[in-house]
Design a protein around this motif. Structure first.
Motif, PDB file in Angstrom:
ATOM      1  N   TRP A   1     -28.324  30.382 -65.746  1.00 43.55           N
ATOM      2  CA  TRP A   1     -28.448  30.702 -64.325  1.00 43.55           C
ATOM      3  C   TRP A   1     -29.895  30.525 -63.892  1.00 43.55           C
ATOM      4  O   TRP A   1     -30.820  30.631 -64.704  1.00 43.55           O
ATOM      5  N   GLU A   2     -30.116  30.265 -62.630  1.00 45.19           N
ATOM      6  CA  GLU A   2     -31.444  29.936 -62.136  1.00 45.19           C
ATOM      7  C   GLU A   2     -31.923  30.947 -61.097  1.00 45.19           C
ATOM      8  O   GLU A   2     -31.115  31.566 -60.411  1.00 45.19           O
ATOM      9  N   VAL A   3     -33.238  31.086 -61.021  1.00 43.06           N
ATOM     10  CA  VAL A   3     -33.875  31.885 -59.971  1.00 43.06           C
ATOM     11  C   VAL A   3     -34.621  30.921 -59.059  1.00 43.06           C
ATOM     12  O   VAL A   3     -35.545  30.233 -59.485  1.00 43.06           O
ATOM     13  N   GLN A   4     -34.196  30.864 -57.804  1.00 42.51           N
ATOM     14  CA  GLN A   4     -34.797  29.950 -56.835  1.00 42.51           C
ATOM     15  C   GLN A   4     -35.581  30.760 -55.816  1.00 42.51           C
ATOM     16  O   GLN A   4     -35.022  31.489 -55.000  1.00 42.51           O
ATOM     17  N   LEU A   5     -36.903  30.636 -55.869  1.00 43.84           N
ATOM     18  CA  LEU A   5     -37.779  31.372 -54.964  1.00 43.84           C
ATOM     19  C   LEU A   5     -37.906  30.641 -53.629  1.00 43.84           C
ATOM     20  O   LEU A   5     -37.824  29.414 -53.581  1.00 43.84           O
ATOM     21  N   ASN A   6     -38.139  31.404 -52.562  1.00 40.56           N
ATOM     22  CA  ASN A   6     -38.356  30.762 -51.274  1.00 40.56           C
ATOM     23  C   ASN A   6     -39.763  30.180 -51.214  1.00 40.56           C
ATOM     24  O   ASN A   6     -40.582  30.370 -52.118  1.00 40.56           O
ATOM     25  N   SER A   7     -40.087  29.471 -50.150  1.00 39.70           N
ATOM     26  CA  SER A   7     -41.331  28.701 -50.093  1.00 39.70           C
ATOM     27  C   SER A   7     -42.574  29.575 -50.222  1.00 39.70           C
ATOM     28  O   SER A   7     -43.547  29.179 -50.867  1.00 39.70           O
ATOM     29  N   SER A   8     -42.563  30.766 -49.632  1.00 40.22           N
ATOM     30  CA  SER A   8     -43.743  31.618 -49.696  1.00 40.22           C
ATOM     31  C   SER A   8     -43.975  32.207 -51.079  1.00 40.22           C
ATOM     32  O   SER A   8     -45.065  32.685 -51.382  1.00 40.22           O
ATOM     33  N   ALA A   9     -42.951  32.190 -51.927  1.00 40.29           N
ATOM     34  CA  ALA A   9     -43.075  32.752 -53.274  1.00 40.29           C
ATOM     35  C   ALA A   9     -43.119  31.685 -54.354  1.00 40.29           C
ATOM     36  O   ALA A   9     -43.313  31.998 -55.530  1.00 40.29           O
ATOM     37  N   ARG A  10     -42.951  30.412 -53.941  1.00 39.45           N
ATOM     38  CA  ARG A  10     -42.797  29.338 -54.925  1.00 39.45           C
ATOM     39  C   ARG A  10     -44.152  28.873 -55.458  1.00 39.45           C
ATOM     40  O   ARG A  10     -44.633  27.783 -55.156  1.00 39.45           O
TER      41      ARG A  10
END
Length: 349
Positions: free
Chosen positions: A79-88
């Motif tokens: 499974w993956e954790v996809q961060l939003n742009s401000s957290a990436r």
């Protein structure tokens, strides 16, 4: 008056959701342990019930060893954790992972649950992280026997029964529930550590529309069932707007899990966040009360099978192509960890 009564009776028969509610396990993360295809250390890496073979859609020839590496499943480590742009941020992305977490004691002692670590930015910005399965869970993957290599045994596919849905043999779903009408409530069994972050369950319907269900915050210590109750659920039949839809060949509506969403408010501290998830349960109205018909429509026309086969092919190509590209990119990674010094130390005089 008689005609009106007949119409209402037909609505109860076709929609049938008012008196025939259903409670089901959408997914139990404890059932996603690996049991086939061992790694170099002899440990299984793939869950046989949910395995998908992505090498079938690749236009590039691979040998059997490479193809074996392109089989994946809903095993928790995939499974993956996809961060939003401000957290990436690269460092945050590398350390935000999903693991299989053994439970030592308590109500789920001896089982493994989903463990999640997310690294949010420390700056005062809103951020969120989407916990998503390794592929879009297919709604129409036929039930079949899987061998020790993760391949479907030829001729073992079963019609009208699907691998990711609950069935008579196994009451638990693997991410998909069928014959779903109106959702009444959703329950998320989770273990909290007093974080103020909010959690959502993301569900997608048969039209591909994704909806977020706010479960609450994780500001508690220990196991808890977070529950979302549908604020628009009408219990009084007289106040419901009854709609009648053609049953064939539209097929039965379904709901499937598309992920979990963790949101961190800018006013709260960032940095490391840890949580554990056991399962997701759903209470819903059945879309159709009577599923057994007097005429075998599908055997006669084959319309649903044709549409489902086409949709399954599209799903396989979409997330399969990404999986193949990831495999190719992984094989191209630099193998050397660091430079080897070519400067020889000066010989002592």
């Amino acid at each position: 008056m008689k005609r009106s009564f007949v119409l209402v009776a037909m609505a109860f028969l076709l929609i049938g959701s008012f008196a025939f509610g259903e409670k089901a396990v959408l997914i139990d993360f404890s059932n996603l342990e690996p049991d086939i295809i061992a790694d170099e250390n002899g440990k299984p890496t793939v869950n046989s019930r949910t395995v998908m073979d992505f090498s079938k859609i690749s236009s590039i020839p691979f040998d059997d060893t490479q193809k074996a590496l392109m089989r994946t499943s809903l095993v928790l480590t995939d499974w993956e954790v996809q961060l939003n742009s401000s957290a990436r941020i690269v460092a945050n992305m590398q350390r935000s992972v999903v693991k299989s977490a053994p439970v030592i004691s308590g109500p789920f002692g001896g089982k493994n649950v989903m463990g999640v670590r997310i690294v949010f930015p420390t700056a005062p910005v809103n951020a969120n992280a989407r916990i998503k399965p390794p592929f879009d869970i297919p709604a129409f993957e036929p039930m079949a026997d899987i061998d020790e290599n993760g391949q479907v045994v030829e001729g073992s596919q079963k019609s009208n029964t699907y691998r990711f849905r609950k069935n008579g043999e196994d009451p638990n779903g693997y991410g998909v529930l069928d014959n779903v009408g109106t959702l009444k409530s959703v329950s998320l069994t989770t273990y909290g550590y007093n974080y103020p972050h909010a959690v959502y369950v993301l569900l997608k319907d048969n039209d591909g529309v994704e909806r977020r269900h706010y479960m609450g915050t994780l500001n508690f210590d220990g196991w808890k069932n977070l529950i979302w109750n549908n604020p628009d659920y009408v219990t009084d039949i007289r106040n419901r707007e009854i709609k009648i839809y053609p049953l064939y060949p539209r097929g039965l509506p379904y709901a499937k899990l598309s992920g979990l969403l963790i949101t961190r408010d800018a006013a709260h501290d960032g940095g490391d966040f840890v949580a554990y998830f056991k399962q997701i349960d759903v209470i819903y109205d059945k879309a159709v009360a009577q599923t057994e018909r007097d005429i075998a429509d599908e055997d006669l026309w084959g319309i649903v099978t044709e549409k489902e086969t086409y949709r399954q092919t599209i799903e396989m190509r979409r997330f399969g192509a990404q999986q193949v590209n990831r495999f190719i990119e992984k094989s191209n990674l630099a193998q050397e960890e660091a430079f080897t010094s070519v400067v020889k130390p000066a010989e002592s005089q």
